[in-house]
Motif scaffolding. Structure first.
Motif, PDB file in Angstrom:
ATOM      1  N   GLY A   5       0.782  -1.227   0.000  1.00 63.66           N
ATOM      2  CA  GLY A   5       0.000   0.000   0.000  1.00 63.66           C
ATOM      3  C   GLY A   5       0.815   1.278   0.000  1.00 63.66           C
ATOM      4  N   VAL A   6       2.121   1.165  -0.219  1.00 57.40           N
ATOM      5  CA  VAL A   6       2.937   2.380  -0.279  1.00 57.40           C
ATOM      6  C   VAL A   6       3.426   2.554  -1.708  1.00 57.40           C
ATOM      7  CG1 VAL A   6       4.952   3.598   0.609  1.00 57.40           C
ATOM      8  CG2 VAL A   6       3.697   2.030   2.090  1.00 57.40           C
ATOM      9  N   ILE A   7       2.898   3.543  -2.383  1.00 61.87           N
ATOM     10  CA  ILE A   7       3.314   3.795  -3.762  1.00 61.87           C
ATOM     11  C   ILE A   7       4.703   4.409  -3.745  1.00 61.87           C
ATOM     12  CG2 ILE A   7       2.863   5.274  -5.750  1.00 61.87           C
ATOM     13  CD1 ILE A   7      -0.049   4.677  -5.397  1.00 61.87           C
ATOM     14  N   ASP A   8       5.565   3.907  -4.624  1.00 57.13           N
ATOM     15  CA  ASP A   8       6.947   4.356  -4.573  1.00 57.13           C
ATOM     16  C   ASP A   8       7.427   4.772  -5.956  1.00 57.13           C
ATOM     17  OD1 ASP A   8       9.485   4.924  -3.975  1.00 57.13           O
ATOM     18  OD2 ASP A   8       9.977   3.001  -3.062  1.00 57.13           O
ATOM     19  N   ILE A   9       7.398   6.075  -6.239  1.00 52.74           N
ATOM     20  CA  ILE A   9       7.996   6.491  -7.498  1.00 52.74           C
ATOM     21  C   ILE A   9       9.442   6.913  -7.258  1.00 52.74           C
ATOM     22  CG2 ILE A   9       5.851   7.135  -8.645  1.00 52.74           C
ATOM     23  CD1 ILE A   9       6.572  10.016  -8.109  1.00 52.74           C
ATOM     24  N   GLY A  10       9.949   6.642  -6.059  1.00 55.12           N
ATOM     25  CA  GLY A  10      11.341   6.957  -5.747  1.00 55.12           C
ATOM     26  C   GLY A  10      12.288   5.804  -6.043  1.00 55.12           C
ATOM     27  N   LEU A  11      11.842   4.820  -6.809  1.00 62.01           N
ATOM     28  CA  LEU A  11      12.721   3.704  -7.176  1.00 62.01           C
ATOM     29  C   LEU A  11      13.974   4.235  -7.871  1.00 62.01           C
ATOM     30  CD1 LEU A  11      10.128   1.166  -8.664  1.00 62.01           C
ATOM     31  CD2 LEU A  11      11.119   1.152  -6.383  1.00 62.01           C
ATOM     32  N   GLU A  12      13.737   5.185  -8.767  1.00 64.13           N
ATOM     33  CA  GLU A  12      14.807   5.791  -9.549  1.00 64.13           C
ATOM     34  C   GLU A  12      15.895   6.377  -8.631  1.00 64.13           C
ATOM     35  OE1 GLU A  12      14.776   6.037 -12.885  1.00 64.13           O
ATOM     36  OE2 GLU A  12      16.182   7.642 -13.370  1.00 64.13           O
ATOM     37  N   GLY A  13      15.451   7.170  -7.663  1.00 60.06           N
ATOM     38  CA  GLY A  13      16.402   7.836  -6.780  1.00 60.06           C
ATOM     39  C   GLY A  13      17.179   6.841  -5.932  1.00 60.06           C
ATOM     40  N   LYS A  14      16.493   5.805  -5.494  1.00 63.81           N
ATOM     41  CA  LYS A  14      17.161   4.814  -4.649  1.00 63.81           C
ATOM     42  C   LYS A  14      18.187   4.022  -5.456  1.00 63.81           C
ATOM     43  CE  LYS A  14      13.302   3.171  -2.679  1.00 63.81           C
ATOM     44  NZ  LYS A  14      12.185   4.077  -2.376  1.00 63.81           N
ATOM     45  N   MET A  15      17.830   3.699  -6.713  1.00 64.15           N
ATOM     46  CA  MET A  15      18.795   3.013  -7.580  1.00 64.15           C
ATOM     47  C   MET A  15      20.025   3.889  -7.782  1.00 64.15           C
ATOM     48  SD  MET A  15      16.307   1.530 -10.502  1.00 64.15           S
ATOM     49  CE  MET A  15      17.458   0.822 -11.645  1.00 64.15           C
ATOM     50  N   LEU A  16      19.742   5.163  -7.989  1.00 69.35           N
ATOM     51  CA  LEU A  16      20.832   6.086  -8.304  1.00 69.35           C
ATOM     52  C   LEU A  16      21.795   6.216  -7.131  1.00 69.35           C
ATOM     53  CD1 LEU A  16      21.620   7.851 -10.698  1.00 69.35           C
ATOM     54  CD2 LEU A  16      20.458   9.763  -9.593  1.00 69.35           C
ATOM     55  N   ILE A  17      21.254   6.376  -5.937  1.00 68.05           N
ATOM     56  CA  ILE A  17      22.137   6.574  -4.792  1.00 68.05           C
ATOM     57  C   ILE A  17      22.923   5.299  -4.517  1.00 68.05           C
ATOM     58  CG2 ILE A  17      20.693   5.893  -2.807  1.00 68.05           C
ATOM     59  CD1 ILE A  17      21.698   8.986  -1.978  1.00 68.05           C
ATOM     60  N   SER A  18      22.256   4.163  -4.739  1.00 71.16           N
ATOM     61  CA  SER A  18      22.954   2.894  -4.546  1.00 71.16           C
ATOM     62  C   SER A  18      24.066   2.736  -5.592  1.00 71.16           C
ATOM     63  CB  SER A  18      21.972   1.740  -4.648  1.00 71.16           C
ATOM     64  OG  SER A  18      22.668   0.545  -4.879  1.00 71.16           O
ATOM     65  N   VAL A  40      22.889  -0.176   1.845  1.00 69.29           N
ATOM     66  CA  VAL A  40      22.653   0.654   3.032  1.00 69.29           C
ATOM     67  C   VAL A  40      22.108   2.026   2.623  1.00 69.29           C
ATOM     68  CG1 VAL A  40      23.771   1.889   4.922  1.00 69.29           C
ATOM     69  CG2 VAL A  40      24.311  -0.516   4.509  1.00 69.29           C
ATOM     70  N   SER A  41      22.719   2.632   1.607  1.00 64.64           N
ATOM     71  CA  SER A  41      22.269   3.970   1.213  1.00 64.64           C
ATOM     72  C   SER A  41      20.837   3.925   0.693  1.00 64.64           C
ATOM     73  CB  SER A  41      23.207   4.550   0.148  1.00 64.64           C
ATOM     74  OG  SER A  41      23.181   3.737  -1.008  1.00 64.64           O
ATOM     75  N   SER A  42      20.529   2.901  -0.069  1.00 62.49           N
ATOM     76  CA  SER A  42      19.193   2.794  -0.640  1.00 62.49           C
ATOM     77  C   SER A  42      18.144   2.547   0.448  1.00 62.49           C
ATOM     78  CB  SER A  42      19.186   1.665  -1.671  1.00 62.49           C
ATOM     79  OG  SER A  42      17.882   1.336  -2.029  1.00 62.49           O
ATOM     80  N   VAL A  43      18.490   1.694   1.421  1.00 61.52           N
ATOM     81  CA  VAL A  43      17.550   1.427   2.512  1.00 61.52           C
ATOM     82  C   VAL A  43      17.326   2.704   3.331  1.00 61.52           C
ATOM     83  CG1 VAL A  43      17.217   0.164   4.669  1.00 61.52           C
ATOM     84  CG2 VAL A  43      18.002  -1.041   2.632  1.00 61.52           C
ATOM     85  N   PHE A  53      25.746   5.040  -6.995  1.00 68.05           N
ATOM     86  CA  PHE A  53      26.878   5.889  -6.641  1.00 68.05           C
ATOM     87  C   PHE A  53      27.700   5.298  -5.498  1.00 68.05           C
ATOM     88  CE2 PHE A  53      28.577   9.067  -3.699  1.00 68.05           C
ATOM     89  CZ  PHE A  53      29.639   9.496  -4.477  1.00 68.05           C
ATOM     90  N   PHE A  54      27.042   4.968  -4.396  1.00 66.09           N
ATOM     91  CA  PHE A  54      27.808   4.486  -3.249  1.00 66.09           C
ATOM     92  C   PHE A  54      28.478   3.144  -3.533  1.00 66.09           C
ATOM     93  CE2 PHE A  54      25.520   7.766  -0.872  1.00 66.09           C
ATOM     94  CZ  PHE A  54      26.571   8.292  -0.141  1.00 66.09           C
ATOM     95  N   SER A  55      27.828   2.311  -4.332  1.00 63.75           N
ATOM     96  CA  SER A  55      28.474   1.055  -4.715  1.00 63.75           C
ATOM     97  C   SER A  55      29.778   1.329  -5.446  1.00 63.75           C
ATOM     98  CB  SER A  55      27.563   0.248  -5.641  1.00 63.75           C
ATOM     99  OG  SER A  55      26.408  -0.123  -4.966  1.00 63.75           O
ATOM    100  N   ALA A  56      29.676   2.217  -6.459  1.00 65.64           N
ATOM    101  CA  ALA A  56      30.850   2.503  -7.282  1.00 65.64           C
ATOM    102  C   ALA A  56      31.924   3.207  -6.457  1.00 65.64           C
ATOM    103  CB  ALA A  56      30.452   3.362  -8.477  1.00 65.64           C
ATOM    104  N   ALA A  57      31.500   4.151  -5.619  1.00 65.90           N
ATOM    105  CA  ALA A  57      32.470   4.915  -4.833  1.00 65.90           C
ATOM    106  C   ALA A  57      33.218   4.009  -3.876  1.00 65.90           C
ATOM    107  CB  ALA A  57      31.746   6.037  -4.073  1.00 65.90           C
ATOM    108  N   VAL A  58      32.480   3.195  -3.142  1.00 66.76           N
ATOM    109  CA  VAL A  58      33.131   2.318  -2.161  1.00 66.76           C
ATOM    110  C   VAL A  58      33.952   1.246  -2.865  1.00 66.76           C
ATOM    111  CG1 VAL A  58      32.710   0.612  -0.343  1.00 66.76           C
ATOM    112  CG2 VAL A  58      31.482   2.781  -0.346  1.00 66.76           C
ATOM    113  N   ALA A  81      27.483  -0.999   0.670  1.00 64.50           N
ATOM    114  CA  ALA A  81      27.282   0.448   0.786  1.00 64.50           C
ATOM    115  C   ALA A  81      26.061   0.884  -0.020  1.00 64.50           C
ATOM    116  CB  ALA A  81      28.525   1.183   0.302  1.00 64.50           C
ATOM    117  N   GLY A  82      25.921   0.307  -1.212  1.00 64.83           N
ATOM    118  CA  GLY A  82      24.783   0.652  -2.059  1.00 64.83           C
ATOM    119  C   GLY A  82      23.466   0.308  -1.378  1.00 64.83           C
TER     120      GLY A  82
END
Lengths: 531, 321
Positions: B34-47, B70-73, B49-54, B67-68
């Motif tokens: 019941g929680v609509i999530d159009i933030g999938l894009e943003g969570k993928m993106l931050i993950s 954790v940041s996404s969660v 970045f942190f995956s690649a950076a770490v 790291a990816g």
């Protein structure tokens, strides 16, 4: 002496400035049915929500089976053996009956064992209490009566021995209600304790052992049902003597005013909701339209009121009324002499944030008598509204108050005043007393009868069979978009109408529940195919 | 088009479908609750970045993945806080997360690496290697089936196989476990869950956290599997395509796999053939890119059956009086 199953001591609860429950104490003995009766807003539901852990009381104690019990949430209530059947069912529509029953009462992390166990339990419960329902059907395909059984089964599966039912018969046909009462009887015989919340005096008298009356958040009395009468209970509910019967002389019907022939209406989903309705209402009579909600009564009112298109013929005083296109709207209908008190006064009858005086002209606001040039003559309207409110005993009689600040009964009086005072030929009136307190019911009923005696044709739609009986001169019963039959009010009874309400025209004799059940199931299946 | 080309396109379909699949299943968990999530894009993106950076900093793709996730969660929990605890508008919260991620990733990347908002290219252990399944080489000479096994089924990174396994796992969790039953119930009728004595808030947060975990996998795969490093806005609308796939799949796990493979195929074709020439008629690449969205509109218009979303989707749960 045994401990009471439930004992409430000094329960109080306020929502902001509103004191919903004030120092309430009751004792309910095990193995009894205890009724709680009161008008809308008397605080019955709040009290039961506190008992079921939905709200925390501000003060007071709850004792269950002789133990002081804290009920901070529903889980605690369930653990204490309390089950609740809400007025609006709490079911997951696209789950099966089994899934609904085990939800929250599963054994272990996997579903399979829980489902198997529930299947067995349901079978034995069904036999024990006449509570049979197909465990694998999705709830959305069940009739309302069966959905209610699922709610009861949910509680019993959780081994509740105290069952609270909130207005359980509002959505049932009389036969279904009788069956429900038989189930409650069976439960009582097994030693379960039942709390029945209702506003229907008849049900209290029929099934309960003891009854508590609530008024404005307070418990005004608790009496043994055998030692009281409906009149006394009504007086306790309202705080003064009330006339339960409507005083009316026999009707003097004259020529037909409203004539309906082969009326058909298809809704937005493509389902035919009116399937060839033919009716006639004569001047000086009240035709009551009975039926369980959702069988086309609302659609019929909408079509006659000009809010929905239809095919067929409608004549007022012999003149054809357009049923679609230009000239088919609420204002044109009022011009043709049809006044309409809609079923849902808060959404269709009034504009809630607007003042009472503004609300008294909607639908008639083009009337030249209240215009000066392009402007409306607000001062005159306001003055007239004040006078109307006096005549209709609207309290407080202040035309500047927003509609939402009046109680349900007074809102209804404002709508009535607007529609009746324009001297219509036909009055359509839907659920005139839904959510209206007993005192106002009396007044509204008197007004409807007065209008009849003035020679108007009145079409009354109500899901309350008692109200239909109290007011109507003739009674038509709707089922599944059709009129199943029309009877003189004097020559029919609850049983005959109840059967018609399930679409059964031939009395099968004996206990008719099986036939009613089967008929409703057929209808649901038809709807499931369409929907 | 010869057999080898077909295999190559299908091979790249599987790779391109993987991030979509993770994101789509992430959305499935969230929306089923019941929680609509159009933030999938943003969570993928931050993950991503942190995956690649770490991974770039430590040389370990596993630490990058961690790291990816954790940041996404963390972003998921922000969404949960806004839309479950404070009953805010779920769409607005999701949009905010997308903006936040788009800005934050570039900002931090520039601060840390000074390469214009990207991470250094990953090499060696910083990327997911391809796994060669047993006998792939030995069997590659067998006609048809050999290359099919060696090139299409074998030779992907661990996350691709994990993605494929997540589908039956999701199905099993949703339809065979107590948690799944409650999760589906809370997305359909939270009041039924509440009156059964189960915490609506707890269930929804669990769902949102799972959503974060899966988005983390999606983003991580994007930056350390599909490509070698993070570049700005590298998700390029995949979060929205995953949402489209979710509707296409009618919120069901197996259908989600099909939808993601279909959309992956469209991407693979668009990637390989810039403009497709059909005997005089040229299909521009933009049309291929737009196809997932066009298909979704067609679905929503009701041409391909009815997609009924979870009934309580998008509505914060408030106890009624």
């Amino acid at each position: 002496m045994t401990d009471p199953a439930i004992e409430l001591k000094g329960i109080s609860k306020a929502f902001g400035p509103v004191q919903a429950n004030k120092d309430i104490s009751i004792r309910v003995m095990p193995g009894t049915i205890h009724g709680i009766i009161g008008e809308n807003g008397a605080g019955k539901s709040t009290l039961m929500s506190i008992l079921y852990g939905f709200y925390a009381a501000d003060a007071g104690e709850i004792w269950v089976k002789g133990q002081r019990t804290q009920i901070p949430d529903s889980q605690a209530a369930i653990r204490a053996g309390i089950g609740m059947v809400f007025q609006h069912f709490k079911l997951v529509q696209n789950f099966t009956v089994l899934e609904n029953v085990i939800l929250g009462a599963e054994d272990g992390g996997l579903l399979k064992p829980s489902l198997a166990k529930a299947r067995g339990a349901l079978k034995s419960l069904a036999e024990e209490y006449e509570l049979s329902v197909d465990p694998d059907t999705q709830v959305q395909h069940l009739s309302v009566g069966h959905q209610q059984r699922v709610e009861i089964l949910k509680a019993l599966y959780r081994e509740a021995d105290i069952l609270i039912l909130d207005e359980p018969t509002g959505v049932l046909t009389p036969a279904e209600a009788d069956h429900l009462f038989r189930i409650l009887d069976n439960l009582r015989a097994e030693g379960k304790t039942i709390i029945l919340i209702t506003h229907k005096l008849r049900e209290i008298m029929e099934i309960t052992d003891t009854v508590s009356v609530m008024r404005r958040g307070e418990m005004t009395a608790t009496v043994k049902t055998a030692e009281t009468s409906p009149e006394e209970l009504a007086e306790l509910m309202v705080g003064r003597k009330v006339l339960l019967r409507v005083d009316k002389a026999p009707a003097q019907p004259k020529a037909p005013v409203l004539q309906i022939e082969d009326l058909r209406h298809v809704d937005g989903q493509g389902v035919e909701r009116l399937r060839g309705i033919s009716l006639e209402v004569r001047a000086g009579e009240i035709l009551g339209l009975a039926g369980v909600a959702g069988n086309g009564q609302s659609e019929l009112l909408n079509v006659l009121g000009g809010y929905a298109d239809a095919t067929g013929t409608v004549r007022v005083n012999g003149k054809d009324i357009p049923l679609s296109g230009a000239g088919c709207d609420g204002m044109a209908r009022r011009g043709a002499g049809i006044a309409h008190v809609p079923e849902d006064r808060q959404r269709e009858g009034l504009i809630m944030p607007y003042t009472a005086w503004e609300n008294t002209v909607f639908g008639y606001h083009r009337d030249p008598a209240i215009q000066s040039g392009v402007l409306m003559n607000n001062a005159a309207i306001r003055e007239e509204a004040g006078a109307k409110m006096q005549r209709f005993d609207v309290r407080p009689p202040n035309p500047d108050l927003a509609a939402r600040n009046f109680s349900g009964g007074n809102q209804q009086k404002i709508v009535l005043a607007r529609e009746i005072e324009r001297n219509p030929d036909v009055l359509l009136i839907g659920q005139p007393t839904r959510g209206v307190d007993i005192g106002a019911i009396e007044f509204i009923h008197q007004q409807i009868v007065r209008l009849r005696d003035e020679g108007k044709a009145i079409l009354l739609v109500s899901v309350e069979l008692d109200e239909i009986f109290a007011l109507s001169d003739r009674i038509a019963v709707m089922f599944d978009g059709r009129v199943m039959g029309t009877r003189d009010a004097a020559d029919t009874d609850q049983r005959e109408l109840g059967l018609l309400m399930a679409g059964i025209t031939e009395d099968p004799g004996g206990d008719a529940f099986e036939a009613v059940d089967a008929a409703l199931e057929r209808k649901d299946r038809r709807e499931a195919v369409h929907g | 088009m010869d057999f080898a080309t077909v295999l190559q396109v299908l091979d790249s379909t599987v790779r391109l479908a993987t991030p979509l699949l993770f994101a789509c299943l992430a959305g499935l968990f969230s929306e089923r609750a019941g929680v609509i999530d159009i933030g999938l894009e943003g969570k993928m993106l931050i993950s991503a970045f942190f995956s690649a950076a770490v991974a770039a900093a430590t040389g370990s793709v596993w630490l990058g993945l961690l790291a990816g996730i954790v940041s996404s969660v963390m972003l998921s929990l922000v969404h949960g806080l806004a839309s479950i605890t404070f009953r805010g508008n779920q769409l607005i919260s999701g949009v905010a997360i997308n903006f936040l991620a788009a800005g934050l990733t570039v900002l931090i990347a520039q601060d840390w690496f000074g390469q214009g908002g990207r991470t250094p290219s990953l090499i060696g252990q910083g990327r997911w290697g391809n796994i060669t399944l047993p006998f792939a080489n030995a069997l590659s000479d067998v006609p048809v089936l050999g290359p099919l096994y060696a090139q299409l089924i074998s030779g992907h990174s661990l996350l691709v196989y994990l993605g494929l396994l997540t589908v039956p796992l999701t199905w099993w969790i949703l339809f065979r476990t107590r948690f799944g039953l409650r999760l589906r119930a809370v997305g359909e009728a939270p009041e039924a869950v509440d009156t059964a004595g189960i915490s609506v808030t707890g269930l929804r947060f669990a769902a949102v956290a799972i959503c974060g975990l899966l988005c983390g996998l999606a983003g991580s795969y994007l930056a350390t599997g599909l490509q070698a490093g993070f570049v700005r806005d590298m998700t390029a609308g995949r979060g929205y395509i995953a949402l489209a796939a979710l509707i296409f799949a009618k919120w069901r796990p197996w259908y989600a796999l099909m939808a993601c493979l279909l959309f992956g195929l469209l991407q693979a074709v668009a990637l390989r053939y810039q403009n497709i020439d059909l005997g005089g008629l040229t299909i521009p690449v933009q049309l291929m890119d737009a196809l997932p969205y066009i298909l979704t509109v067609v679905i929503l218009a009701g041409f391909v059956g009815k997609a009924i979303p979870p009934r309580a989707g998008g509505e914060p749960y408030v106890k009624e009086r």
